[in-house]
Design an enzyme around this catalytic site. Structure first.
Site, mmCIF file in Angstrom:
data_model
loop_
_atom_site.group_PDB
_atom_site.id
_atom_site.type_symbol
_atom_site.label_atom_id
_atom_site.label_comp_id
_atom_site.label_asym_id
_atom_site.label_seq_id
_atom_site.Cartn_x
_atom_site.Cartn_y
_atom_site.Cartn_z
ATOM 1 N N SER A 124 0.834 -1.195 0.000
ATOM 2 C CA SER A 124 0.000 0.000 0.000
ATOM 3 C C SER A 124 0.870 1.247 0.000
ATOM 4 O O SER A 124 1.994 1.248 0.539
ATOM 5 C CB SER A 124 -0.862 -0.029 1.261
ATOM 6 O OG SER A 124 -1.389 1.239 1.520
ATOM 7 N N TYR A 149 -2.128 -1.252 10.753
ATOM 8 C CA TYR A 149 -2.332 -1.751 9.392
ATOM 9 C C TYR A 149 -1.128 -1.401 8.514
ATOM 10 O O TYR A 149 -0.528 -2.266 7.864
ATOM 11 C CB TYR A 149 -3.618 -1.167 8.785
ATOM 12 C CG TYR A 149 -3.718 -1.407 7.298
ATOM 13 C CD1 TYR A 149 -4.015 -2.671 6.802
ATOM 14 C CD2 TYR A 149 -3.471 -0.384 6.372
ATOM 15 C CE1 TYR A 149 -4.074 -2.904 5.429
ATOM 16 C CE2 TYR A 149 -3.531 -0.605 5.010
ATOM 17 C CZ TYR A 149 -3.839 -1.864 4.547
ATOM 18 O OH TYR A 149 -3.877 -2.097 3.189
ATOM 19 N N LYS A 153 1.974 -3.805 6.709
ATOM 20 C CA LYS A 153 2.383 -3.838 5.298
ATOM 21 C C LYS A 153 3.894 -3.597 5.187
ATOM 22 O O LYS A 153 4.584 -4.264 4.416
ATOM 23 C CB LYS A 153 1.627 -2.772 4.497
ATOM 24 C CG LYS A 153 0.140 -3.047 4.352
ATOM 25 C CD LYS A 153 -0.113 -4.240 3.460
ATOM 26 C CE LYS A 153 -1.572 -4.604 3.350
ATOM 27 N NZ LYS A 153 -1.830 -5.917 2.762
#
Ligand SMILES: NC(=O)c1ccc[n+]([C@@H]2O[C@H](COP(=O)([O-])OP(=O)(O)OC[C@H]3O[C@@H](n4cnc5c(N)ncnc54)[C@H](O)[C@@H]3O)[C@@H](O)[C@H]2O)c1
Length: 337
Positions: A124, A149, A153
């Protein structure tokens, strides 16, 4: 040879599965359906005339993975499975690290044991962190992420980089997505968030279809042209095509990093106004306080993917709006009908 698609029943996964099948790839989907519906498969079959093999299971279940790799001849893995709600990740960080980080470790261990060493990972733009200048370029270092989150990643990117350094037989593409929106042009598959949508477009389209009263726009005093946040929105079909293109990059070993975006920033207000213009449907909105962790504006430098993969986002903003609305108005309650 088949491609194993983890999380292939989800939003980006279903669109990618369709494009893979259209390219003649044999696809096996592994998904635990924690954020998706089994109904997607009959829709995929309607679109491409092929029902992909579906295995209901969890990427953290090593036994299940071993069975899949020994039963089928799999060449590469596209790994979408994971949890993705930024706000929720701060409330239940262990679930996020368990699913996104541990899940990927277990998947890679099973792949290594089976001798399958080609992987595409859903990363992302969030890994560029809070302080990166725009546009984001792949050669910038990963930055400080503001939530579990994003951290998950960045951790997985590091794990996969170390794995490639340790074993030259691995080839890994880290695809850094910007903001995918839209739906398949048939209106048969699209984004179907459970509960209150976290992302802008499903919120807009749920207000438009009468499921929600009004849209709250978080912040109108950002240092942008109209005061609302700017993001790089790309059509989910372009993103899906990006995965098909990235499969070819796996012929060369090592880590390959690509931004998948359009290269343009658009504001939240521009998005709402364009949706209303294209659909002719009113979307009442109010301004609310800024949301913690939201950056004012970011977009991709998307030139590397074009140069090396021959991939570029080609669908227009009008396409994104039309396709979102076709999906939402034909399926007001998502896959539940
Ligand atoms: N949608 C975005 O804006 C966006 C942006 C950047 C990155 N990503 C990443 O792309 C990937 C796909 O995103 P999406 O929008 O399609 O999300 P999604 O939630 O629609 O799809 C993820 C799928 O993974 C499945 N899943 C979750 N945990 C699993 C597990 N442990 N085992 C098996 N299946 C599991 C879910 O049931 C779901 O079908 C995610 O990794 C996400 O973090 C998404």
């Amino acid at each position: 040879m088949a491609v194993l698609v983890t999380g292939g029943a989800g939003y980006i996964g279903t669109h990618t599965v369709v494009q893979l099948i259209e390219q003649g790839e044999k696809v096996i989907v592994l998904d635990n359906l924690c954020n998706s519906s089994r109904d997607v498969f009959s829709r995929i079959e309607k679109i491409c005339g092929v029902l992909p093999t579906f295995i209901e299971g969890d990427i953290r279940n090593r036994e299940c993975l071993d069975k899949i790799f020994s039963a089928s001849s799999i060449d590469s893995v596209i790994h979408f499975a994971g949890l993705k709600a930024v706000g929720e990740s701060s409330q239940i960080p262990l679930d996020y690290y368990q699913n996104n980080v541990c899940g990927t470790l277990i998947l890679c261990e099973a792949m290594a044991a089976a001798g399958v060493k080609k992987l595409i990972f859903s990363s992302s733009a969030t890994v560029y962190g809070e302080d990166a200048p725009v546009p984001y370029e792949e050669n910038m270092p990963r930055g400080k992420t503001s939530n579990p989150y994003g951290a998950s990643k960045a951790m997985v990117e590091q794990v996969l980089t170390d794995l490639c350094a340790s074993d030259p037989e691995w080839s890994v593409a880290l695809l850094r997505y910007f903001n995918p929106i839209g739906a398949h042009p048939t209106g048969l598959i699209g984004e179907d968030p459970k509960g209150i949508p976290n992302n802008l477009m499903p919120f807009i389209s749920q207000v438009a279809v009468g499921k929600r009263k009004e849209l709250s726009i978080f912040g109108d005093d950002y240092p942008t042209e109209d005061g609302t946040c700017e993001r790089d929105y790309l059509h989910v079909m372009d993103l899906a095509d990006g995965h098909v293109s990235a499969l070819s990059s796996l012929d060369e070993n090592g880590v390959h990093i690509y931004n998948l975006g359009t290269g343009n920033g658009l504001s939240v207000l521009e998005m709402v106004k364009t949706f209303m213009r294209i659909t002719g449907v009113d979307v009442p909105y109010t301004f609310a306080d800024r949301r913690e962790g939201d950056l004012p504006a970011f977009w991709a430098d998307a030139s590397k993917a074009e140069k090396e993969l021959g991939w570029r986002a080609t669908r227009t903003l009008d396409d994104m709006m039309e396709d979102t609305w076709r999906w939402q108005s034909n399926n007001p309650n998502g896959y539940e009908g």
